[in-house]
Design a protein around this motif. Sequence first.
Motif, short mmCIF file in Angstrom:
data_model
loop_
_atom_site.label_atom_id
_atom_site.label_comp_id
_atom_site.label_asym_id
_atom_site.label_seq_id
_atom_site.Cartn_x
_atom_site.Cartn_y
_atom_site.Cartn_z
N GLN A 106 0.95 -1.27 -0.08
CA GLN A 106 0.04 0.20 -0.21
C GLN A 106 0.83 1.27 0.09
O GLN A 106 0.54 2.21 -0.69
CB GLN A 106 -0.90 -0.03 1.32
N GLU A 107 1.94 1.22 0.87
CA GLU A 107 2.79 2.41 0.85
C GLU A 107 3.53 2.59 -0.58
O GLU A 107 3.64 3.96 -1.09
CB GLU A 107 4.08 2.10 1.65
N ASP A 110 0.50 4.09 -2.53
CA ASP A 110 0.36 5.50 -2.22
C ASP A 110 1.46 6.33 -2.67
O ASP A 110 1.06 7.73 -3.35
CB ASP A 110 0.42 5.46 -0.71
N ASP A 111 2.54 6.13 -2.62
CA ASP A 111 3.61 6.90 -2.87
C ASP A 111 3.41 7.33 -4.75
O ASP A 111 3.71 8.53 -5.09
CB ASP A 111 5.15 6.52 -2.74
N TRP A 113 1.08 6.83 -6.69
CA TRP A 113 -0.35 7.76 -6.94
C TRP A 113 -0.22 9.24 -6.26
O TRP A 113 -0.78 10.17 -7.03
CB TRP A 113 -1.42 7.17 -6.21
N ALA A 114 0.20 9.52 -5.27
CA ALA A 114 0.58 10.75 -4.93
C ALA A 114 1.38 11.67 -5.90
O ALA A 114 1.16 12.89 -6.15
CB ALA A 114 1.22 10.89 -3.53
N ALA A 115 2.38 10.81 -6.37
CA ALA A 115 3.19 11.36 -7.24
C ALA A 115 2.73 12.08 -8.64
O ALA A 115 3.15 13.08 -9.29
CB ALA A 115 4.62 10.39 -7.61
N GLY A 117 -0.71 12.63 -8.59
CA GLY A 117 -1.90 13.46 -8.30
C GLY A 117 -3.21 12.65 -8.42
O GLY A 117 -4.06 13.07 -8.60
N LEU A 118 -3.08 11.07 -7.97
CA LEU A 118 -4.43 10.20 -8.05
C LEU A 118 -4.71 9.86 -6.67
O LEU A 118 -3.92 9.97 -5.85
CB LEU A 118 -3.77 8.96 -9.02
N LYS A 119 -5.92 9.78 -6.44
CA LYS A 119 -6.43 9.56 -5.36
C LYS A 119 -6.18 7.92 -4.85
O LYS A 119 -6.35 6.91 -5.85
CB LYS A 119 -7.66 9.56 -5.25
N ARG A 120 -5.82 7.63 -3.67
CA ARG A 120 -5.28 6.28 -3.32
C ARG A 120 -6.70 5.55 -3.15
O ARG A 120 -7.65 5.95 -3.09
CB ARG A 120 -4.75 6.40 -1.91
#
Length: 206
Positions: A106-107, A110-111, A113-115, A117-120
Amino acid sequence: MLIAAVPNRDRALWATARYAGLRRGELRALRDESIDLAAGVIRVERGWDEKEGEIAVKSVAANRRVPIAGVLRDLLVEHRMSHGRSGDELAFGRTPSDPFNPKTLQERADDAWAAVGLKRLTLHECRHTFASLMIAAGVNAKALSTYMGHANISITLDRYGHLMPGSEEEAAELLDTYLMAQRQRVEEAARSAGGELTGEPSQSLA
């Protein structure tokens, strides 16, 4: 786009969650031999418990066969070729015998998707996405219940019934579409036989 954004080694796993609806424990225990690409199905036969390790699925209904969509098949083929897993080795394990760590997985996602701009999204949410996609594609409730591994269809209807077509307008539209398709088939059959329709409703449509 969500699947494409995660690290390459994780794409087949996330895709299986999203397009086959397996539970987290089922994904952790999934063996390569249970992914039958030739038959186009995933055989769900085991789960994974944090304390007990590998366990049998919890019910007869959970022991099931889930169809492999084309979009998933391509990623599974790529994954098998890159990891070289086979037989009773874990398809998505950290090693052939050790399951993946959900927190670490998951981590990483998450990293990624955040990079961009996507929602987790979580593995459990992927399971709900699978159900929503199947309903949107027109899969009936009984089949969906089987693919989800629900103990009975009531569970499926309670959780996802609100997503299924149900209004009077939708029902009428579905019936009209069906009857129109039936009439077109009758007309085509008549033309092929050299006959002519009289304009009277056929017996099959009465």
